[in-house]
Design a protein around this motif. Structure first.
Motif, PDB file in Angstrom:
ATOM      1  N   ALA A 141      50.571  64.017  13.250  1.00  0.00           N
ATOM      2  CA  ALA A 141      49.512  64.146  14.254  1.00  0.00           C
ATOM      3  C   ALA A 141      49.840  65.250  15.253  1.00  0.00           C
ATOM      4  O   ALA A 141      48.977  66.075  15.596  1.00  0.00           O
ATOM      5  CB  ALA A 141      49.313  62.811  14.974  1.00  0.00           C
ATOM      6  N   VAL A 142      51.079  65.282  15.724  1.00  0.00           N
ATOM      7  CA  VAL A 142      51.501  66.299  16.679  1.00  0.00           C
ATOM      8  C   VAL A 142      51.390  67.694  16.057  1.00  0.00           C
ATOM      9  O   VAL A 142      50.998  68.661  16.716  1.00  0.00           O
ATOM     10  CB  VAL A 142      52.949  65.998  17.148  1.00  0.00           C
ATOM     11  CG1 VAL A 142      53.543  67.166  17.901  1.00  0.00           C
ATOM     12  CG2 VAL A 142      52.959  64.746  18.035  1.00  0.00           C
ATOM     13  N   LEU A 143      51.721  67.795  14.772  1.00  0.00           N
ATOM     14  CA  LEU A 143      51.573  69.058  14.050  1.00  0.00           C
ATOM     15  C   LEU A 143      50.102  69.428  13.888  1.00  0.00           C
ATOM     16  O   LEU A 143      49.710  70.584  14.125  1.00  0.00           O
ATOM     17  CB  LEU A 143      52.232  68.953  12.679  1.00  0.00           C
ATOM     18  CG  LEU A 143      51.950  70.106  11.698  1.00  0.00           C
ATOM     19  CD1 LEU A 143      52.489  71.423  12.240  1.00  0.00           C
ATOM     20  CD2 LEU A 143      52.537  69.790  10.326  1.00  0.00           C
ATOM     21  N   GLY A 144      49.284  68.464  13.469  1.00  0.00           N
ATOM     22  CA  GLY A 144      47.862  68.740  13.292  1.00  0.00           C
ATOM     23  C   GLY A 144      47.212  69.237  14.570  1.00  0.00           C
ATOM     24  O   GLY A 144      46.365  70.148  14.542  1.00  0.00           O
ATOM     25  N   LEU A 145      47.618  68.675  15.706  1.00  0.00           N
ATOM     26  CA  LEU A 145      47.091  69.125  16.990  1.00  0.00           C
ATOM     27  C   LEU A 145      47.505  70.571  17.262  1.00  0.00           C
ATOM     28  O   LEU A 145      46.699  71.376  17.739  1.00  0.00           O
ATOM     29  CB  LEU A 145      47.585  68.210  18.108  1.00  0.00           C
ATOM     30  CG  LEU A 145      47.196  68.615  19.531  1.00  0.00           C
ATOM     31  CD1 LEU A 145      45.687  68.698  19.692  1.00  0.00           C
ATOM     32  CD2 LEU A 145      47.800  67.632  20.542  1.00  0.00           C
ATOM     33  N   ALA A 146      48.758  70.911  16.936  1.00  0.00           N
ATOM     34  CA  ALA A 146      49.224  72.286  17.136  1.00  0.00           C
ATOM     35  C   ALA A 146      48.387  73.270  16.334  1.00  0.00           C
ATOM     36  O   ALA A 146      47.961  74.325  16.840  1.00  0.00           O
ATOM     37  CB  ALA A 146      50.693  72.405  16.754  1.00  0.00           C
ATOM     38  N   LEU A 147      48.120  72.939  15.075  1.00  0.00           N
ATOM     39  CA  LEU A 147      47.324  73.822  14.234  1.00  0.00           C
ATOM     40  C   LEU A 147      45.903  73.955  14.781  1.00  0.00           C
ATOM     41  O   LEU A 147      45.337  75.051  14.825  1.00  0.00           O
ATOM     42  CB  LEU A 147      47.299  73.295  12.798  1.00  0.00           C
ATOM     43  CG  LEU A 147      48.661  73.204  12.089  1.00  0.00           C
ATOM     44  CD1 LEU A 147      48.481  72.622  10.692  1.00  0.00           C
ATOM     45  CD2 LEU A 147      49.355  74.549  12.028  1.00  0.00           C
ATOM     46  N   GLU A 187      43.883  76.992  13.548  1.00  0.00           N
ATOM     47  CA  GLU A 187      44.199  76.885  12.120  1.00  0.00           C
ATOM     48  C   GLU A 187      43.733  75.521  11.622  1.00  0.00           C
ATOM     49  O   GLU A 187      44.511  74.592  11.453  1.00  0.00           O
ATOM     50  CB  GLU A 187      45.714  77.054  11.898  1.00  0.00           C
ATOM     51  CG  GLU A 187      46.254  78.382  12.393  1.00  0.00           C
ATOM     52  CD  GLU A 187      47.769  78.476  12.281  1.00  0.00           C
ATOM     53  OE1 GLU A 187      48.369  77.729  11.465  1.00  0.00           O
ATOM     54  OE2 GLU A 187      48.366  79.270  13.025  1.00  0.00           O
ATOM     55  N   GLU A 188      42.440  75.387  11.409  1.00  0.00           N
ATOM     56  CA  GLU A 188      41.858  74.086  11.077  1.00  0.00           C
ATOM     57  C   GLU A 188      42.327  73.592   9.711  1.00  0.00           C
ATOM     58  O   GLU A 188      42.472  74.373   8.762  1.00  0.00           O
ATOM     59  CB  GLU A 188      40.337  74.156  11.120  1.00  0.00           C
ATOM     60  CG  GLU A 188      39.776  74.550  12.486  1.00  0.00           C
ATOM     61  CD  GLU A 188      40.040  73.536  13.585  1.00  0.00           C
ATOM     62  OE1 GLU A 188      40.532  72.424  13.293  1.00  0.00           O
ATOM     63  OE2 GLU A 188      39.748  73.854  14.753  1.00  0.00           O
ATOM     64  N   VAL A 189      42.552  72.274   9.612  1.00  0.00           N
ATOM     65  CA  VAL A 189      43.073  71.687   8.374  1.00  0.00           C
ATOM     66  C   VAL A 189      41.972  71.200   7.446  1.00  0.00           C
ATOM     67  O   VAL A 189      42.243  70.776   6.325  1.00  0.00           O
ATOM     68  CB  VAL A 189      44.030  70.516   8.693  1.00  0.00           C
ATOM     69  CG1 VAL A 189      45.175  70.991   9.556  1.00  0.00           C
ATOM     70  CG2 VAL A 189      43.289  69.346   9.352  1.00  0.00           C
TER      71      VAL A 189
END
Length: 206
Positions: free
Chosen positions: A138-144, A149-151
């Motif tokens: 989650a913390v990584l997804g927020l950074a992207l 840099e949408e996932v």
């Protein structure tokens, strides 16, 4: 394209045991600094439209006293909402509590995410391995997301081999933190690592 495993070092992890005999807790904390203003980070973690882009769809009311449900995950109640600095919820049960703290650092923001549960529920600090890797994603997804840099679909993204490799690396990172914390016996950590790999990175390669 950047290897997601390189992102492991961007987050700081901590596991502590605190409280007294009647209310001992295991607290698992992930912290990361984002090059984004605190108002933008707050909006990203509390606006359902943005949450669906990097975390998961969230239904309900994200206000004090409001109930919410994360699609495919836990639900709970909002117990604190102090924009743009503090947000606290129960997570899957009244004794499982997630606290989010945002601290401005110039034009950047430090996020601290703490998940605490009673020792009686966690068993020991090894319980961090059942939740820490998930919060790391989650913390990584927020950074992207904050970097643009949408996932795409977060659930599909979390099932990719790239994220599985990230999960395998973050499991190792959490295991090291738990061992250093003195909150679990070696055999407890080994068992939790095996369970975490089966849950978060069953097919990780390389």
């Amino acid at each position: 394209m950047r290897d997601l495993v390189d992102e492991i070092v961007a987050a700081h992890r901590d596991v502590v045991r605190r409280g007294d005999d009647d209310a001992e807790l295991i607290a698992v904390t992930a912290r990361r600094r984002y090059d984004a203003a605190v108002a933008d980070v707050w909006d990203a973690v509390t606006d359902p439209a943005r949450l669906a882009r990097w975390f998961a769809p969230v239904s309900g009311e994200l206000r004090v006293g409001g109930a919410f449900q994360v699609e495919g995950n836990a639900g709970g109640e909002v117990t604190e909402c102090d924009p743009p600095h503090a947000f606290t919820v129960t997570w899957g049960g009244p004794q499982s509590v997630v606290r989010l703290r945002l601290t401005p650092d110039g034009e950047a923001t430090e996020l601290s995410l703490e998940h605490s549960v009673p020792v009686a529920f966690a068993g020991s600090g090894a319980g961090a391995l059942y939740v820490g890797p998930g919060w790391d994603v989650a913390v990584l997804g927020l950074a992207l997301h904050l970097r643009g840099e949408e996932v795409g679909d977060p659930a599909a993204w979390e099932g990719t081999p790239e994220v599985a490799r990230f999960n395998a690396a973050t499991i190792d990172a959490w295991a090291e933190v738990v061992r250093a914390s003195g909150t679990a016996q070696p055999e407890e950590v080994d068992g939790a690592v095996a369970a975490a790999r089966a849950q978060f990175a069953p097919d990780a390669v390389g």
